[in-house]
Design an enzyme around this catalytic site. Structure first.
Site, PDB file in Angstrom:
ATOM      1  N   GLY A 165     -24.971 -27.373   0.025  1.00 53.33           N
ATOM      2  CA  GLY A 165     -23.385 -27.648  -0.372  1.00 53.33           C
ATOM      3  C   GLY A 165     -23.139 -28.154  -1.658  1.00 53.33           C
ATOM      4  O   GLY A 165     -22.391 -27.800  -1.563  1.00 53.33           O
ATOM      5  N   TRP A 208       4.839 -10.245  -6.363  1.00 58.70           N
ATOM      6  CA  TRP A 208       3.310 -10.254  -6.280  1.00 58.70           C
ATOM      7  C   TRP A 208       3.737  -9.012  -7.823  1.00 58.70           C
ATOM      8  O   TRP A 208       2.008  -9.033  -7.865  1.00 58.70           O
ATOM      9  CB  TRP A 208       2.399  -8.944  -5.871  1.00 58.70           C
ATOM     10  N   GLU A 218      -4.370  -3.332  -6.814  1.00 61.98           N
ATOM     11  CA  GLU A 218      -4.287  -2.286  -7.317  1.00 61.98           C
ATOM     12  C   GLU A 218      -4.907  -0.705  -6.428  1.00 61.98           C
ATOM     13  O   GLU A 218      -5.788  -0.478  -6.413  1.00 61.98           O
ATOM     14  CB  GLU A 218      -5.595  -2.468  -8.180  1.00 61.98           C
ATOM     15  N   SER A 228       1.140  -0.883  -0.480  1.00 60.78           N
ATOM     16  CA  SER A 228       0.178   0.279   0.023  1.00 60.78           C
ATOM     17  C   SER A 228       0.909   1.156  -0.266  1.00 60.78           C
ATOM     18  O   SER A 228       0.119   2.519  -0.557  1.00 60.78           O
ATOM     19  CB  SER A 228      -0.624   0.078   0.856  1.00 60.78           C
TER      20      SER A 228
HETATM   21  C1  LIG Z   1      -3.094 -11.273  -7.126  1.00 60.90           C
HETATM   22  C2  LIG Z   1      -2.161 -10.746  -7.100  1.00 60.90           C
HETATM   23  C3  LIG Z   1      -0.870  -9.422  -8.411  1.00 60.90           C
HETATM   24  C4  LIG Z   1      -0.862  -8.613  -8.190  1.00 60.90           C
HETATM   25  N1  LIG Z   1       0.300  -8.026  -9.400  1.00 60.90           N
HETATM   26  C5  LIG Z   1       0.751  -6.908  -9.040  1.00 60.90           C
HETATM   27  C6  LIG Z   1       1.606  -6.537 -10.041  1.00 60.90           C
HETATM   28  O1  LIG Z   1       1.275  -6.723 -11.100  1.00 60.90           O
HETATM   29  N2  LIG Z   1       2.562  -5.309 -10.131  1.00 60.90           N
HETATM   30  C7  LIG Z   1       2.078  -4.696  -8.526  1.00 60.90           C
HETATM   31  O2  LIG Z   1       2.961  -4.211  -8.595  1.00 60.90           O
HETATM   32  N3  LIG Z   1       1.881  -5.612  -7.734  1.00 60.90           N
HETATM   33  C8  LIG Z   1       1.063  -6.351  -7.405  1.00 60.90           C
HETATM   34  N4  LIG Z   1       0.013  -6.916  -6.654  1.00 60.90           N
HETATM   35  C9  LIG Z   1       0.388  -6.177  -5.052  1.00 60.90           C
HETATM   36  C10 LIG Z   1      -0.528  -5.759  -4.935  1.00 60.90           C
HETATM   37  O3  LIG Z   1      -0.604  -4.331  -5.440  1.00 60.90           O
HETATM   38  C11 LIG Z   1      -0.374  -5.533  -2.931  1.00 60.90           C
HETATM   39  O4  LIG Z   1      -0.291  -6.837  -2.714  1.00 60.90           O
HETATM   40  C12 LIG Z   1      -1.460  -4.187  -2.600  1.00 60.90           C
HETATM   41  O5  LIG Z   1      -0.891  -3.429  -3.054  1.00 60.90           O
HETATM   42  C13 LIG Z   1      -1.145  -4.944  -0.847  1.00 60.90           C
HETATM   43  O6  LIG Z   1      -0.016  -4.417  -0.546  1.00 60.90           O
HETATM   44  P1  LIG Z   1       0.802  -5.348   0.970  1.00 60.90           P
HETATM   45  O7  LIG Z   1      -0.285  -6.737  -0.178  1.00 60.90           O
HETATM   46  O8  LIG Z   1       1.709  -5.119   0.616  1.00 60.90           O
HETATM   47  O9  LIG Z   1      -0.582  -5.180   1.571  1.00 60.90           O
HETATM   48  P2  LIG Z   1      -0.331  -4.060   2.998  1.00 60.90           P
HETATM   49  O10 LIG Z   1       0.151  -2.732   2.478  1.00 60.90           O
HETATM   50  O11 LIG Z   1       0.419  -4.633   4.041  1.00 60.90           O
HETATM   51  O12 LIG Z   1      -1.962  -4.356   3.500  1.00 60.90           O
HETATM   52  C14 LIG Z   1      -2.084  -5.013   4.711  1.00 60.90           C
HETATM   53  C15 LIG Z   1      -3.503  -4.045   5.353  1.00 60.90           C
HETATM   54  O13 LIG Z   1      -3.262  -3.311   5.790  1.00 60.90           O
HETATM   55  C16 LIG Z   1      -3.888  -2.283   5.596  1.00 60.90           C
HETATM   56  N5  LIG Z   1      -3.333  -0.902   5.608  1.00 60.90           N
HETATM   57  C17 LIG Z   1      -2.265  -0.630   5.241  1.00 60.90           C
HETATM   58  N6  LIG Z   1      -1.744   1.011   5.123  1.00 60.90           N
HETATM   59  C18 LIG Z   1      -3.316   1.298   5.508  1.00 60.90           C
HETATM   60  C19 LIG Z   1      -4.085   2.474   5.391  1.00 60.90           C
HETATM   61  N7  LIG Z   1      -2.835   4.122   6.014  1.00 60.90           N
HETATM   62  N8  LIG Z   1      -5.236   2.839   6.030  1.00 60.90           N
HETATM   63  C20 LIG Z   1      -5.490   1.936   6.284  1.00 60.90           C
HETATM   64  N9  LIG Z   1      -5.241   0.409   5.811  1.00 60.90           N
HETATM   65  C21 LIG Z   1      -4.381   0.399   5.888  1.00 60.90           C
HETATM   66  C22 LIG Z   1      -4.412  -2.708   3.986  1.00 60.90           C
HETATM   67  O14 LIG Z   1      -5.707  -1.978   3.553  1.00 60.90           O
HETATM   68  C23 LIG Z   1      -4.529  -4.102   3.951  1.00 60.90           C
HETATM   69  O15 LIG Z   1      -5.744  -4.542   4.647  1.00 60.90           O
HETATM   70  C24 LIG Z   1      -0.491  -8.587  -6.605  1.00 60.90           C
HETATM   71  C25 LIG Z   1      -0.936  -9.027  -5.524  1.00 60.90           C
HETATM   72  C26 LIG Z   1      -1.580 -10.292  -6.020  1.00 60.90           C
HETATM   73  C27 LIG Z   1      -2.532 -10.531  -4.255  1.00 60.90           C
END
Ligand SMILES: Cc1cc2nc3c(=O)[nH]c(=O)nc-3n(C[C@H](O)[C@H](O)[C@H](O)COP(=O)(O)OP(=O)(O)OC[C@H]3O[C@@H](n4cnc5c(N)ncnc54)[C@H](O)[C@@H]3O)c2cc1C
Length: 413
Positions: free
Chosen positions: A370, A171, A393, A145
């Site tokens: 089911g 990812w 995204e 994020s």
């Molecule tokens: C199948 C898949 C495909 C993907 N494809 C791509 C791709 O092609 N290119 C790419 O660059 N990325 C890709 N991603 C990455 C994706 O964009 C990230 O997983 C996503 O942005 C969330 O980041 P994170 O997983 O590090 O979660 P984190 O940022 O660690 O978040 C964990 C939780 O904390 C919450 N959180 C974090 N900050 C805050 C805040 N300030 N306020 C409130 N809540 C917050 C989040 O909403 C979430 O619920 C992909 C991910 C997956 C699973």
């Protein structure tokens, strides 16, 4: 003019699709129904990239440079979400294998020079006989994020006239199996996300390797993996927008000025309505399936749809899907016509569509009882697939952050 008279002016607002939009929709639907759906379960179970399906899509022009250019050319902006909705109605894992390339393409289109657009967008797709795929690599293990925390470093080697990239991406959809990779890296770490730039890594560039492939809950036909950049050397003209423009932008930021766009955010902002339309497609698939099932299935001597509990749920499912689609269409129309998202309309569309897809697919499981929980039926897969739409995204929380900041003008945390 009396109230009964019709004004002689032309209609200025209409949601009626044009003949061309309907033809394209039906063409995409035919491919989704006849090619994607029958293959969906197999590729989900195999958890492998469905090359034969992508090759078939390339053959008929549904996957490729010309196809995407035609979808984008529609001045209403609706063709892109319409096509996405149909393909993801077929299957989201395969849909993402066909449309995952478009994130890299959006970055090149949004930030590239005309020469870069002309060279690299066709390269992302390859040819109809030999299609390629592309990857957009922004996320890192410690920058999801919080994209400002990107650690991948791009250093300019003056003597060689090359960029040198080092870091780890996480990812990445199509990561490591793509030809073209677009990589967001920090050129000046002191400037946070304003010191980022996006780079095209040409196919076969030494120093870019695939890390672990992610084994996922849903969207399993789509390939997701870590990508390593180890002294990965790129020609000087591989920074999107060109080096001169980048240097000007960085100088402006260092002097306290504003940067017009941040490399990763600009790409995500533009693609959110399209991503929303994918979620609408999954939700519609589940709703239609549950409606048919509820009309057939009998318990207590009557069809289950004759119970208000079931019928009202289906009514709400349809209502929510249509509301989500309207938000997607509004944002797509605004994006295509250069109307700024002053209230984060792109985020609104993706947030609503993602949450609707999760809710609708969960309700569909409930309506099938089911059978909804069994892998012989597709609704459990649709539910697994839908969940990603509240995560990638920009998570739902991040979309709410973007919307609340836009409507309040305040730095909500
Ligand atoms: C199948 C898949 C495909 C993907 N494809 C791509 C791709 O092609 N290119 C790419 O660059 N990325 C890709 N991603 C990455 C994706 O964009 C990230 O997983 C996503 O942005 C969330 O980041 P994170 O997983 O590090 O979660 P984190 O940022 O660690 O978040 C964990 C939780 O904390 C919450 N959180 C974090 N900050 C805050 C805040 N300030 N306020 C409130 N809540 C917050 C989040 O909403 C979430 O619920 C992909 C991910 C997956 C699973």
């Amino acid at each position: 003019m009396s109230a009964t008279e019709t004004p002689a002016t032309e209609t200025t607002f209409s949601l009626t699709l044009s003949d061309e939009q309907r033809e394209l929709r039906d063409w995409a639907h035919g491919f989704a129904e006849n090619v994607i759906r029958p293959a969906a379960s197999e590729w989900d179970e195999r958890e492998e990239f469905p090359w034969p399906v992508v090759q078939e899509a390339a053959k008929i022009g549904l996957y490729g440079f010309e196809g995407i250019a035609q979808f984008f050319a529609d001045p209403t902006g609706l063709t892109m979400p319409i096509i996405n909705e149909e393909l993801f109605w077929g299957d989201a894992g395969i849909g993402m294998s066909i449309f995952g390339t478009s994130l890299a393409v959006a970055a090149i289109f949004g930030q590239g020079t005309p020469e870069q657009i002309g060279t690299w967008i066709p390269a992302c797709y390859g040819t109809a006989d030999d299609p390629a795929i592309a990857a957009f690599c922004a996320s890192e293990p410690n920058a999801g994020s919080d994209v400002s925390n990107i650690r991948t470093r791009a250093r300019w080697d003056e003597a060689a006239g090359e960029w040198v990239l080092n870091g780890q991406k996480a990812w990445a959809t199509n990561g490591g199996i793509a030809g073209v990779h677009v990589v967001v890296a920090s050129v000046d770490p002191e400037l946070g996300s304003r010191g980022h730039a996006a780079f095209v890594v040409p196919p076969g560039t030494p120093g870019l390797t695939m890390g672990a492939k992610v084994r996922k809950h849903g969207l399993r036909a789509s390939h997701t993996a870590d990508v390593y950049l180890d002294d990965c050397r790129l020609p000087g003209d591989c920074v999107l927008g060109g080096r001169e423009k980048l240097e000007e932008r960085l100088a402006r930021v260092r002097e306290g000025g504003k940067a017009k766009s941040q490399a990763a955010m600009a790409t995500f902002e533009a693609s959110r309505p399209t991503v929303g339309s994918q979620a609408v497609g999954i939700a519609r698939a589940a709703y239609e399936y549950a409606l048919d099932y509820a009309r057939e299935r009998e318990q207590f001597g009557r069809r289950i749809i004759e119970n208000q509990a079931i019928a009202f749920t289906l009514a709400d499912m349809k209502l929510e899907i249509d509301a989500a689609r309207l938000l997607v269409w509004r944002a797509s129309w605004m994006g295509r016509n250069g109307i700024p998202f002053e209230n984060a309309e792109g985020s609104m569309s993706k947030l609503k569509a993602g949450e609707v897809a999760v809710w609708v697919t969960e309700r569909a499981i409930q309506i099938l009882g089911g059978n909804g929980y069994a892998r012989e039926y597709p609704v459990e897969r649709w539910h697994r697939d839908a969940k990603i739409y509240t995560i990638f995204e920009g998570t739902s929380e991040i979309q709410r952050l973007v919307i609340s900041r836009a409507i309040s003008g305040m730095h909500i945390r």
